[in-house]
Design a protein around this motif. Structure first.
Motif, PDB file in Angstrom:
ATOM      1  N   ARG A 161       0.838  -1.197   0.000  1.00 53.18           N
ATOM      2  CA  ARG A 161       0.000   0.000   0.000  1.00 53.18           C
ATOM      3  C   ARG A 161       0.870   1.243   0.000  1.00 53.18           C
ATOM      4  N   GLY A 162       0.225   2.390  -0.278  1.00 53.94           N
ATOM      5  CA  GLY A 162       0.936   3.659  -0.227  1.00 53.94           C
ATOM      6  C   GLY A 162       0.800   4.322   1.124  1.00 53.94           C
ATOM      7  N   VAL A 163       1.222   5.592   1.193  1.00 54.14           N
ATOM      8  CA  VAL A 163       1.132   6.371   2.434  1.00 54.14           C
ATOM      9  C   VAL A 163      -0.334   6.599   2.783  1.00 54.14           C
ATOM     10  N   LEU A 164      -0.682   6.406   4.042  1.00 57.83           N
ATOM     11  CA  LEU A 164      -2.052   6.633   4.495  1.00 57.83           C
ATOM     12  C   LEU A 164      -2.299   8.116   4.733  1.00 57.83           C
ATOM     13  N   ALA A 165      -3.539   8.541   4.576  1.00 52.88           N
ATOM     14  CA  ALA A 165      -3.909   9.927   4.848  1.00 52.88           C
ATOM     15  C   ALA A 165      -3.719  10.233   6.329  1.00 52.88           C
ATOM     16  N   GLN A 166      -3.417  11.494   6.636  1.00 55.29           N
ATOM     17  CA  GLN A 166      -3.096  11.860   8.016  1.00 55.29           C
ATOM     18  C   GLN A 166      -4.257  11.591   8.975  1.00 55.29           C
ATOM     19  N   ASP A 167      -5.494  11.826   8.537  1.00 53.10           N
ATOM     20  CA  ASP A 167      -6.623  11.594   9.438  1.00 53.10           C
ATOM     21  C   ASP A 167      -6.789  10.116   9.750  1.00 53.10           C
ATOM     22  N   ILE A 168      -6.440   9.260   8.796  1.00 53.30           N
ATOM     23  CA  ILE A 168      -6.505   7.817   9.039  1.00 53.30           C
ATOM     24  C   ILE A 168      -5.416   7.410  10.031  1.00 53.30           C
ATOM     25  N   VAL A 169      -4.201   7.970   9.839  1.00 52.26           N
ATOM     26  CA  VAL A 169      -3.084   7.684  10.747  1.00 52.26           C
ATOM     27  C   VAL A 169      -3.463   8.106  12.163  1.00 52.26           C
ATOM     28  N   ARG A 170      -4.021   9.313  12.268  1.00 52.96           N
ATOM     29  CA  ARG A 170      -4.407   9.806  13.595  1.00 52.96           C
ATOM     30  C   ARG A 170      -5.451   8.894  14.231  1.00 52.96           C
ATOM     31  N   GLY A 171      -6.414   8.474  13.420  1.00 52.86           N
ATOM     32  CA  GLY A 171      -7.463   7.608  13.928  1.00 52.86           C
ATOM     33  C   GLY A 171      -6.932   6.268  14.415  1.00 52.86           C
ATOM     34  N   GLU A 172      -5.935   5.726  13.713  1.00 51.71           N
ATOM     35  CA  GLU A 172      -5.354   4.441  14.113  1.00 51.71           C
ATOM     36  C   GLU A 172      -4.573   4.568  15.421  1.00 51.71           C
ATOM     37  N   ILE A 173      -3.866   5.681  15.584  1.00 59.07           N
ATOM     38  CA  ILE A 173      -3.134   5.910  16.844  1.00 59.07           C
ATOM     39  C   ILE A 173      -4.145   6.058  17.988  1.00 59.07           C
ATOM     40  N   GLU A 174      -5.205   6.810  17.741  1.00 60.30           N
ATOM     41  CA  GLU A 174      -6.249   7.010  18.751  1.00 60.30           C
ATOM     42  C   GLU A 174      -6.896   5.677  19.120  1.00 60.30           C
ATOM     43  N   LYS A 175      -7.187   4.882  18.117  1.00 57.73           N
ATOM     44  CA  LYS A 175      -7.836   3.591  18.341  1.00 57.73           C
ATOM     45  C   LYS A 175      -6.926   2.635  19.123  1.00 57.73           C
ATOM     46  N   GLY A 176      -5.608   2.787  18.937  1.00 61.44           N
ATOM     47  CA  GLY A 176      -4.661   1.885  19.589  1.00 61.44           C
ATOM     48  C   GLY A 176      -4.318   2.242  21.024  1.00 61.44           C
ATOM     49  N   LYS A 177      -4.816   3.399  21.512  1.00 63.61           N
ATOM     50  CA  LYS A 177      -4.537   3.817  22.889  1.00 63.61           C
ATOM     51  C   LYS A 177      -5.068   2.786  23.883  1.00 63.61           C
ATOM     52  N   GLY A 178      -4.207   2.311  24.738  1.00 64.76           N
ATOM     53  CA  GLY A 178      -4.621   1.374  25.768  1.00 64.76           C
ATOM     54  C   GLY A 178      -4.628  -0.066  25.329  1.00 64.76           C
ATOM     55  N   SER A 179      -4.570  -0.295  24.026  1.00 66.19           N
ATOM     56  CA  SER A 179      -4.499  -1.672  23.525  1.00 66.19           C
ATOM     57  C   SER A 179      -3.127  -1.921  22.911  1.00 66.19           C
ATOM     58  N   GLN A 180      -2.867  -1.272  21.782  1.00 64.33           N
ATOM     59  CA  GLN A 180      -1.540  -1.424  21.172  1.00 64.33           C
ATOM     60  C   GLN A 180      -0.505  -0.519  21.847  1.00 64.33           C
ATOM     61  N   PHE A 181      -0.930   0.682  22.207  1.00 66.13           N
ATOM     62  CA  PHE A 181       0.019   1.694  22.691  1.00 66.13           C
ATOM     63  C   PHE A 181      -0.248   2.113  24.131  1.00 66.13           C
ATOM     64  N   ASP A 182       0.836   2.486  24.803  1.00 65.48           N
ATOM     65  CA  ASP A 182       0.717   3.153  26.100  1.00 65.48           C
ATOM     66  C   ASP A 182      -0.020   4.473  25.857  1.00 65.48           C
ATOM     67  N   PRO A 183      -1.150   4.721  26.537  1.00 60.94           N
ATOM     68  CA  PRO A 183      -1.924   5.943  26.285  1.00 60.94           C
ATOM     69  C   PRO A 183      -1.103   7.227  26.419  1.00 60.94           C
ATOM     70  N   LYS A 184      -0.179   7.235  27.362  1.00 60.61           N
ATOM     71  CA  LYS A 184       0.639   8.440  27.594  1.00 60.61           C
ATOM     72  C   LYS A 184       1.444   8.802  26.351  1.00 60.61           C
ATOM     73  N   PHE A 185       2.066   7.807  25.736  1.00 56.71           N
ATOM     74  CA  PHE A 185       2.902   8.076  24.567  1.00 56.71           C
ATOM     75  C   PHE A 185       2.063   8.236  23.302  1.00 56.71           C
ATOM     76  N   ALA A 186       0.924   7.564  23.257  1.00 52.70           N
ATOM     77  CA  ALA A 186       0.008   7.760  22.132  1.00 52.70           C
ATOM     78  C   ALA A 186      -0.489   9.201  22.113  1.00 52.70           C
ATOM     79  N   ASP A 187      -0.794   9.755  23.277  1.00 49.35           N
ATOM     80  CA  ASP A 187      -1.264  11.145  23.356  1.00 49.35           C
ATOM     81  C   ASP A 187      -0.191  12.118  22.872  1.00 49.35           C
ATOM     82  N   ILE A 188       1.060  11.828  23.199  1.00 46.08           N
ATOM     83  CA  ILE A 188       2.140  12.704  22.731  1.00 46.08           C
ATOM     84  C   ILE A 188       2.253  12.624  21.210  1.00 46.08           C
ATOM     85  N   MET A 189       2.160  11.430  20.645  1.00 48.75           N
ATOM     86  CA  MET A 189       2.214  11.291  19.197  1.00 48.75           C
ATOM     87  C   MET A 189       1.020  11.994  18.544  1.00 48.75           C
TER      88      MET A 189
END
Length: 340
Positions: A293-321
């Motif tokens: 695939r190609g580069v994802l749109a920024q809103d999709i990237v943001r949504g994936e980081i948001e969705k991953g908070k607490g599951s894939q990612f430490d919420p603290k570091f996800a919020d900073i990203m």
């Protein structure tokens, strides 16, 4: 450069004699009548090479003045002090040395002895500072050399993947930025930068055809890919001087909820640096071209980081990203880091 000596004593006779003695020996001498006068002097003037100070003075004794000097800016805090004292009590000497005094000179002093002791003290301090400077310079050279080796290794790792050139460098920079926003000091930021550079070192042991395969991987191929954190941890674990380097490589695919690999660690059991690198790694994966695939749109990237908070990612570091993404109004962060 002529050594500068400050003499602090409430006895004008001692001050005059010490000033005459040191000035006649070619040294620059400055006289002050009290500890408070010295503390006032520190506010507007550069630190001398040495302070000669009486212990028994009114208002503030020499010990109290030294304690206050230790709270001053670095140059004054590190200025060597020799106490002038008529007291031969062992406890007094012990207390002075424990406060960081360099030496004691007994009063009344012998002029020739005073000059020799002062000159030797100044030479010793200058030699010590020169050696420290040389050590710092050599340490910096070694650190720079090590960094260049690490950068070259990271480039070699990235070269295995036709689609992710510069990935390790970008992950390192994103990780460092997260660390900076978290409040890490410069030394810790540099350490996590190094860990980010080497997080994928284990891919050296993965066949190129698996890494560069277009489309989705088979279960067998994915199992092969999943070996790279363990391989990386083993490689970097051999660097005994920096054992923490292995953490980023070994655990950056662990997930905050415990569903990651290779060990299924969860929450704070995952080293903090690995949790930071995990967010940075995921961001770069989504903002880079991949074989499938190609580069994802920024809103999709943001949504994936948001969705991953607490599951894939430490919420603290996800919020900073997420804050970094929100600051990146024109979606240029990936381009800017690609040029770095």
């Amino acid at each position: 450069m002529i050594p500068e000596i400050i003499i602090v004593d409430d006895d004008p006779i001692i001050l005059k004699r010490a000033w005459n003695t040191l000035s006649s020996a070619g040294l620059k001498a400055i006289v002050l009548k009290s500890g408070k006068a010295l503390l006032e002097y520190t506010k507007e003037n550069a630190a001398p090479d040495l302070i000669l100070m009486d212990i028994s003075m009114p208002e503030m004794d020499g010990f109290e003045v030294v304690k206050e000097l230790k709270k001053s800016e670095a140059k004054w805090r590190d200025t060597p002090v020799i106490f002038l004292t008529a007291n031969e009590d062992e406890d007094t000497e012990t207390k002075g040395l424990s406060l960081g005094a360099m030496d004691f000179i007994r009063k009344p002093f012998v002029a020739s002895v005073l000059v020799l002791r002062v000159k030797h003290a100044v030479e010793l301090v200058r030699l010590q500072r020169d050696l420290e400077s040389m050590v710092d310079e050599k340490t910096k050279e070694n650190e720079n050399l090590f960094l260049h080796v690490v950068e070259s290794l990271a480039d070699a790792i990235d070269a295995k993947d036709n689609y992710t050139n510069g990935h390790s460098g970008r992950v390192a920079l994103y990780s460092k930025e997260i660390a900076a926003r978290l409040g890490y000091d410069e030394k810790r930021q540099e350490k996590i930068f190094m860990m980010g550079l080497l997080h994928d070192v284990g891919k050296i042991g993965i066949p190129d055809e698996v890494i560069n395969k277009p489309g989705r991987l088979t279960a067998e191929e994915f199992a092969c890919i999943k070996k790279h954190p363990g391989i990386g941890g083993k490689i970097l674990g051999n660097i005994k001087e920096m054992p923490e380097l292995a953490a980023g490589a070994k655990w950056h695919h662990e997930r905050y909820d415990g569903s990651g690999y290779p060990q299924g660690l969860a929450g704070d059991d995952i080293p903090e640096e690995a949790r930071i690198i995990a967010v940075a790694d995921a961001y770069d994966a989504m903002t880079s071209n991949r074989s499938y695939r190609g580069v994802l749109a920024q809103d999709i990237v943001r949504g994936e980081i948001e969705k991953g908070k607490g599951s894939q990612f430490d919420p603290k570091f996800a919020d900073i990203m997420l804050a970094m993404i929100d600051d990146d109004k024109e979606y240029r962060m990936r381009d800017d880091h690609a040029k770095t």
